[in-house]
Design a protein around this motif. Structure first.
Motif, PDB file in Angstrom:
ATOM      1  N   SER A  45       1.018  -1.635  -0.231  1.00  0.00           N
ATOM      2  CA  SER A  45       0.026   0.164   0.187  1.00  0.00           C
ATOM      3  C   SER A  45       0.722   1.014  -0.373  1.00  0.00           C
ATOM      4  O   SER A  45       0.706   1.763  -0.710  1.00  0.00           O
ATOM      5  N   THR A  87       2.584   1.725  -3.553  1.00  0.00           N
ATOM      6  CA  THR A  87       1.726   2.694  -4.523  1.00  0.00           C
ATOM      7  C   THR A  87       1.706   3.565  -3.918  1.00  0.00           C
ATOM      8  O   THR A  87       0.731   4.428  -5.222  1.00  0.00           O
ATOM      9  N   TYR A  91       4.975   0.771  -8.594  1.00  0.00           N
ATOM     10  CA  TYR A  91       3.932   0.004  -8.592  1.00  0.00           C
ATOM     11  C   TYR A  91       4.761  -1.245  -8.679  1.00  0.00           C
ATOM     12  O   TYR A  91       4.091  -2.070  -8.472  1.00  0.00           O
ATOM     13  N   ALA A  96       5.668  -2.741  -5.312  1.00  0.00           N
ATOM     14  CA  ALA A  96       3.971  -2.876  -5.118  1.00  0.00           C
ATOM     15  C   ALA A  96       3.583  -3.942  -5.537  1.00  0.00           C
ATOM     16  O   ALA A  96       2.987  -4.628  -5.054  1.00  0.00           O
ATOM     17  N   TYR A 141      -4.020  -2.235  -6.261  1.00  0.00           N
ATOM     18  CA  TYR A 141      -2.981  -1.702  -6.947  1.00  0.00           C
ATOM     19  C   TYR A 141      -3.087  -1.878  -7.858  1.00  0.00           C
ATOM     20  O   TYR A 141      -2.409  -1.115  -8.444  1.00  0.00           O
TER      21      TYR A 141
END
Length: 240
Positions: free
Chosen positions: A36, A39, A44, A47, A71
């Motif tokens: 989290s 993100t 990304y 994540a 996500y």
């Protein structure tokens, strides 16, 4: 997580997540929440790696599986997000979070009827909400979902229904706390940028934890070209 969501201490949050994973690399929630954080920082790919580790450690967790889709949603990979939410609902068909996230993804796909149906599924999940709906009022639960439903109505061309929900939220705010972030969501859907940004600044003053996500939340993409929105983002500490 408190440092991330409430204190907006990005470096402190990252340090604590990393320390948690040093202490127990097999703790799925640490991987989930670190994902989290990554993100929200726009990282990304990193994540994705963390949430996949969380899934490997706890493959039947509804929230971990739902967040895996979330996500992807923040990365604007909406088809992949929808697929992940559907897998989550195979694990637990009544998991409201997955239904809500699925509605958000359908919104971005402009599949408004599907989005509206998912949001209504969440809102009708409690007896209190059903009773309130019968009285044509809000009971104060699921306000985030109510805001997203109004947003969906606006984009579906059902503007009067969106405005009706907004009016009910404003009326409810006279009796109990209603986050300005949720009001901003509805104003954004209605194309009312001045009111949306005013409410977002109020949410900043209230330190609403979800406000951090406006950095990546597609619901607010229409505001990104507005200098006032960019100024609000600059009020957060710089991304490390």
């Amino acid at each position: 997580f408190i440092k991330l969501a409430y204190d907006w201490d990005w470096r402190g949050a990252e340090a604590d997540f990393r320390r948690a994973l040093e202490l127990n690399p097999k703790y799925p929630t640490a991987h989930q929440w670190y994902a989290s954080y990554l993100t929200q920082m726009g990282k990304y790919d990193l994540a994705r790696r963390e949430i996949e580790q969380a899934q490997a450690l706890d493959p039947l967790s509804p929230i971990i599986n739902a967040n895996s889709g979330l996500y992807l949603y923040y990365a604007h990979k909406h088809d992949e997000a929808i697929e992940q939410y559907q897998k989550t609902l195979e694990i637990n068909s009544g998991f409201g979070v997955a239904h809500y996230y699925l509605g958000l993804a359908y919104l971005q796909k402009k599949e408004y009827d599907k989005a509206i149906a998912e949001f209504k599924t969440v809102m009708n999940s409690s007896g209190e909400a059903v009773a309130a709906a019968a009285k044509d009022e809000l009971d104060g639960s699921h306000l985030e979902t109510v805001a997203s439903l109004a947003y969906a109505y606006a984009f579906a061309g059902r503007r009067a229904e969106a405005q009706s929900l907004l009016g009910k939220m404003i009326e409810l705010s006279k009796r109990r706390y209603v986050s300005p972030l949720y009001l901003a969501t509805v104003h954004t859907g209605l194309g009312e940028k001045d009111q949306a940004i005013e409410q977002l600044n109020k949410a900043y003053d209230n330190r609403h934890p979800g406000l951090v996500l406006i950095r990546v939340e597609p619901l607010f993409d229409s505001l990104r070209g507005d200098n006032r929105f960019q100024e609000l983002l600059r009020r957060f500490e710089p991304i490390p």
